[in-house]
Design a protein around this motif. Structure first.
Motif, PDB file in Angstrom:
ATOM      1  N   UNK A  47       0.823  -1.211   0.000  1.00  0.00           N
ATOM      2  CA  UNK A  47       0.000   0.000   0.000  1.00  0.00           C
ATOM      3  C   UNK A  47       0.853   1.255   0.000  1.00  0.00           C
ATOM      4  N   UNK A  48       1.845   1.304   0.873  1.00  0.00           N
ATOM      5  CA  UNK A  48       2.698   2.492   0.949  1.00  0.00           C
ATOM      6  C   UNK A  48       3.567   2.640  -0.290  1.00  0.00           C
ATOM      7  N   UNK A  49       3.896   1.534  -0.927  1.00  0.00           N
ATOM      8  CA  UNK A  49       4.687   1.604  -2.158  1.00  0.00           C
ATOM      9  C   UNK A  49       3.918   2.375  -3.236  1.00  0.00           C
ATOM     10  N   UNK A  50       2.621   2.131  -3.330  1.00  0.00           N
ATOM     11  CA  UNK A  50       1.820   2.870  -4.318  1.00  0.00           C
ATOM     12  C   UNK A  50       1.872   4.366  -4.041  1.00  0.00           C
ATOM     13  N   UNK A  51       1.815   4.732  -2.748  1.00  0.00           N
ATOM     14  CA  UNK A  51       1.895   6.149  -2.382  1.00  0.00           C
ATOM     15  C   UNK A  51       3.249   6.734  -2.749  1.00  0.00           C
ATOM     16  N   UNK A  52       4.321   5.994  -2.456  1.00  0.00           N
ATOM     17  CA  UNK A  52       5.666   6.477  -2.768  1.00  0.00           C
ATOM     18  C   UNK A  52       5.874   6.619  -4.275  1.00  0.00           C
ATOM     19  N   UNK A  53       5.350   5.680  -5.034  1.00  0.00           N
ATOM     20  CA  UNK A  53       5.450   5.773  -6.494  1.00  0.00           C
ATOM     21  C   UNK A  53       4.791   7.053  -6.993  1.00  0.00           C
ATOM     22  N   UNK A  54       3.623   7.372  -6.437  1.00  0.00           N
ATOM     23  CA  UNK A  54       2.920   8.590  -6.843  1.00  0.00           C
ATOM     24  C   UNK A  54       3.700   9.837  -6.422  1.00  0.00           C
ATOM     25  N   UNK A  55       4.270   9.801  -5.205  1.00  0.00           N
ATOM     26  CA  UNK A  55       5.025  10.958  -4.718  1.00  0.00           C
ATOM     27  C   UNK A  55       6.247  11.239  -5.581  1.00  0.00           C
ATOM     28  N   UNK A  56       7.044  10.219  -5.832  1.00  0.00           N
ATOM     29  CA  UNK A  56       8.253  10.411  -6.628  1.00  0.00           C
ATOM     30  C   UNK A  56       7.928  10.765  -8.078  1.00  0.00           C
ATOM     31  N   UNK A  57       6.885  10.145  -8.600  1.00  0.00           N
ATOM     32  CA  UNK A  57       6.480  10.459  -9.969  1.00  0.00           C
ATOM     33  C   UNK A  57       6.047  11.918 -10.066  1.00  0.00           C
ATOM     34  N   UNK A  58       5.346  12.393  -9.044  1.00  0.00           N
ATOM     35  CA  UNK A  58       4.906  13.786  -9.026  1.00  0.00           C
ATOM     36  C   UNK A  58       6.102  14.731  -8.901  1.00  0.00           C
ATOM     37  N   UNK A  59       7.075  14.386  -8.033  1.00  0.00           N
ATOM     38  CA  UNK A  59       8.266  15.218  -7.885  1.00  0.00           C
ATOM     39  C   UNK A  59       9.025  15.325  -9.206  1.00  0.00           C
ATOM     40  N   UNK A  60       9.185  14.182  -9.871  1.00  0.00           N
ATOM     41  CA  UNK A  60       9.918  14.180 -11.138  1.00  0.00           C
ATOM     42  C   UNK A  60       9.180  14.987 -12.203  1.00  0.00           C
ATOM     43  N   UNK A  61       7.875  14.789 -12.290  1.00  0.00           N
ATOM     44  CA  UNK A  61       7.091  15.495 -13.322  1.00  0.00           C
ATOM     45  C   UNK A  61       7.105  16.996 -13.079  1.00  0.00           C
ATOM     46  N   UNK A  62       6.925  17.396 -11.825  1.00  0.00           N
ATOM     47  CA  UNK A  62       6.909  18.821 -11.499  1.00  0.00           C
ATOM     48  C   UNK A  62       8.240  19.473 -11.835  1.00  0.00           C
ATOM     49  N   UNK A  63       9.313  18.758 -11.552  1.00  0.00           N
ATOM     50  CA  UNK A  63      10.647  19.307 -11.811  1.00  0.00           C
ATOM     51  C   UNK A  63      10.921  19.416 -13.296  1.00  0.00           C
ATOM     52  N   UNK A  64      10.484  18.417 -14.060  1.00  0.00           N
ATOM     53  CA  UNK A  64      10.719  18.419 -15.503  1.00  0.00           C
ATOM     54  C   UNK A  64       9.934  19.525 -16.202  1.00  0.00           C
ATOM     55  N   UNK A  65       8.808  19.902 -15.631  1.00  0.00           N
ATOM     56  CA  UNK A  65       7.973  20.931 -16.245  1.00  0.00           C
ATOM     57  C   UNK A  65       8.342  22.341 -15.806  1.00  0.00           C
TER      58      UNK A  65
END
Length: 540
Positions: A47-65
């Motif tokens: 369960x927490x892995x899904x949350x971490x995947x979303x968090x890191x994916x969001x950090x990466x996307x925000x930074x790239x944009x």
């Protein structure tokens, strides 16, 4: 929090690795459950892995944009207390720009290395009292504190299995994390990245850190392989999460001298492997549940210094029914055990009987062989006797024709006959002796077959009569099910609060139980409720 380009790329690689590991674990769940003796399901472990995947994916996307990443260096967030997102940025920056471990991304421990880095920054690792990083990341200032070797310092370029308090497998996955007595600081317990260790972590110790606060998170239930959890002498508090009671492999739970509140759930009875339960000097309330007596492997329990409600003995019909049902269940359990023991004994008796029968058959076969040999030898003797008699008759007929020289030959023939008879008689005698010896060996050795059982009196169960004095106790918090474990000599240490007004202060600081009083119903040691630091009274 905006990441620089390299940190965003590292975050992307971490997301891909998490997805791969997650898929592998989910594929192996069914296989592991089939091989396990108990129902230690891994449901919900990701369960927490899904949350971490979303968090890191969001950090990466925000930074790239982001249009401008000029102010994304680590100095922009270098201050004392970091949020979890800031700790993630520090960890990603370290992995991308400062970590020189050449196997960090090729090993299975890549996720674990990232998790330990987030934990280090999230718990103010640069302020620890031992084995901090050799320098503040990004500042260059030397951090001088005790550490056996530089390889054991956190964030060193060696495998993280060598870092102080860390132990693991050759693939760099972690099984043991000990952060005890390290002067850690956190207001939110440990970062969510701790759950990246959940598939392999067996030991987690964060004890003796007064500045570690927050509550035990619900994600603790994801550590289904956890065997030992130490959170004592910290400022961690709040109620225990329901997920904690699902840790079926946990054998040691030590939460004493912290700030936990609330009641102990009856689900504690499901933690079948628990041996040590040390929860004294917190602020637990409510009644200690009877279900705690289902923990048959318990060896030590400490309950004193809390606010548990005394057990009130009310003779209601409902309670009587529950007691009867419990007694019936116990009787059925004992009956099943006795039946299993009887079946086991019957099987053993049958095995012994078959062994004896086999021994008898082997002996009888040997006797029959010897009898046949004896008969054969007797037949040979009879034939030789007949031949001898025939020779005698022949010699007698020729006797009249023999002169003196012939007398000498006759004596030689008679001498040979005597030797042959003696040899034949000896063979018969030997055969009879063999038969006699075999017959004596067929009798069992009674000393070897007899088992002497000692200490039968010691094994007799204790009397189950209820003592009248127990009904007079005012502050007894110990459920009868725990006392039952004490009577069966399975539970060796049971510490609780002393009964009110049951103790005397002797000369000096020793405590003693007043004559005619009882300090508790069945404890091995008790403590004055108003003075937890006073010496305990040992209960004989």
């Amino acid at each position: 929090v905006i990441l620089d380009v390299a940190s965003a790329a590292t975050a992307r690689r971490l997301v891909e690795r998490m997805k791969e590991v997650k898929d592998d674990i989910e594929k192996n769940v069914d296989h592991e459950e089939e091989d396990d003796d108990e129902d230690d399901s891994d449901d919900g472990i990701m369960k927490s892995w899904d949350t971490l995947i979303q968090l890191l994916d969001h950090l990466a996307s925000s930074s790239e944009q982001a249009n401008d990443n000029k102010d994304t260096s680590i100095q922009s967030i270098h201050h004392h207390h970091l949020t979890q997102n800031e700790a993630r940025k520090r960890a990603l920056y370290w992995l991308s720009h400062q970590d020189t471990y050449d196997q960090k991304e090729t090993s299975k421990g890549f996720l674990h290395r990232y998790a330990l880095a987030v934990i280090y920054f999230g718990l103010e690792g640069d302020s620890w009292n031992r084995c901090s990083s050799a320098s503040h990341s990004g500042t260059g200032s030397i951090k001088a504190n005790d550490c056996p070797t530089d390889n054991e310092r956190y964030l060193s370029s060696t495998s993280h299995r060598l870092w102080d308090g860390v132990n693991g497998n050759r693939d760099d996955t972690i099984t043991w994390l000990d952060l005890s007595n390290r002067n850690v600081y956190s207001e939110q317990f440990l970062p969510l990245e701790l759950t990246l260790l959940s598939p392999t972590l067996e030991l987690l110790w964060v004890s003796e850190n007064p500045d570690l606060s927050g509550t035990l998170p619900e994600y603790m239930g994801e550590f289904q392989r956890l065997v030992s959890l130490n959170v004592h002498k910290t400022s961690v508090g709040g109620t225990l999460p329901d997920s904690l009671y699902t840790l079926r492999r946990l054998s040691s739970l030590r939460l004493y001298k912290s700030k936990f509140i609330g009641s102990i759930s009856s689900d504690i009875g499901d933690m079948g492997r628990l041996k040590w339960l040390w929860i004294h000097e917190n602020e637990f309330t409510g009644v200690v549940p009877e279900e705690i007596g289902r923990l048959k492997k318990l060896e030590g329990v400490t309950l004193h210094g809390n606010q548990f409600v005394p057990i009130v003995k009310e003779e209601t019909q409902q309670e009587e029914t529950q007691q009867e049902e419990a007694q019936q269940e116990e009787a059925q359990h004992e009956e099943i055990q006795q039946e299993e023991e009887q079946n086991s004994q019957a099987i053993q008796d049958k095995i012994n009987e078959l062994k004896e029968e086999l021994a008898r058959r082997k002996t009888q076969d040997k006797i029959n062989e010897l009898k046949e040999e004896l008969t054969r030898r007797r037949s040979i003797v009879d034939i030789q006797e007949q031949e001898s008699q025939q020779e005698d008759k022949t010699l007698q007929r020729r006797l009249t024709d023999v002169d003196e020289n012939g007398d000498t030959k006759l004596e030689g023939l008679n001498h040979n006959k005597t030797e042959n008879d003696a040899s034949n008689n000896n063979e018969v005698k030997d055969a009879k002796e063999d038969l006699s010896k075999t017959g004596s060996q067929s009798q069992p050795d009674e000393k070897n077959d007899t088992e002497v059982t000692l200490g039968d009196k010691d094994k007799q169960s204790e009397s189950t009569e209820t003592e009248d004095w127990k009904s007079t106790l005012k502050s007894d918090i110990i459920p009868e099910s725990l006392c039952s474990l004490m009577k069966k000599k399975k539970l060796k240490h049971l510490w609780t609060d002393c009964e009110e007004d049951a103790l005397d202060q002797n000369e000096g600081s020793d405590l003693a139980i007043k004559d005619g009083n009882h300090a508790c119903s069945c404890c091995t040691r008790c403590f004055p409720k108003k003075h937890h630091t006073a010496n305990a009274a040992a209960i004989e």
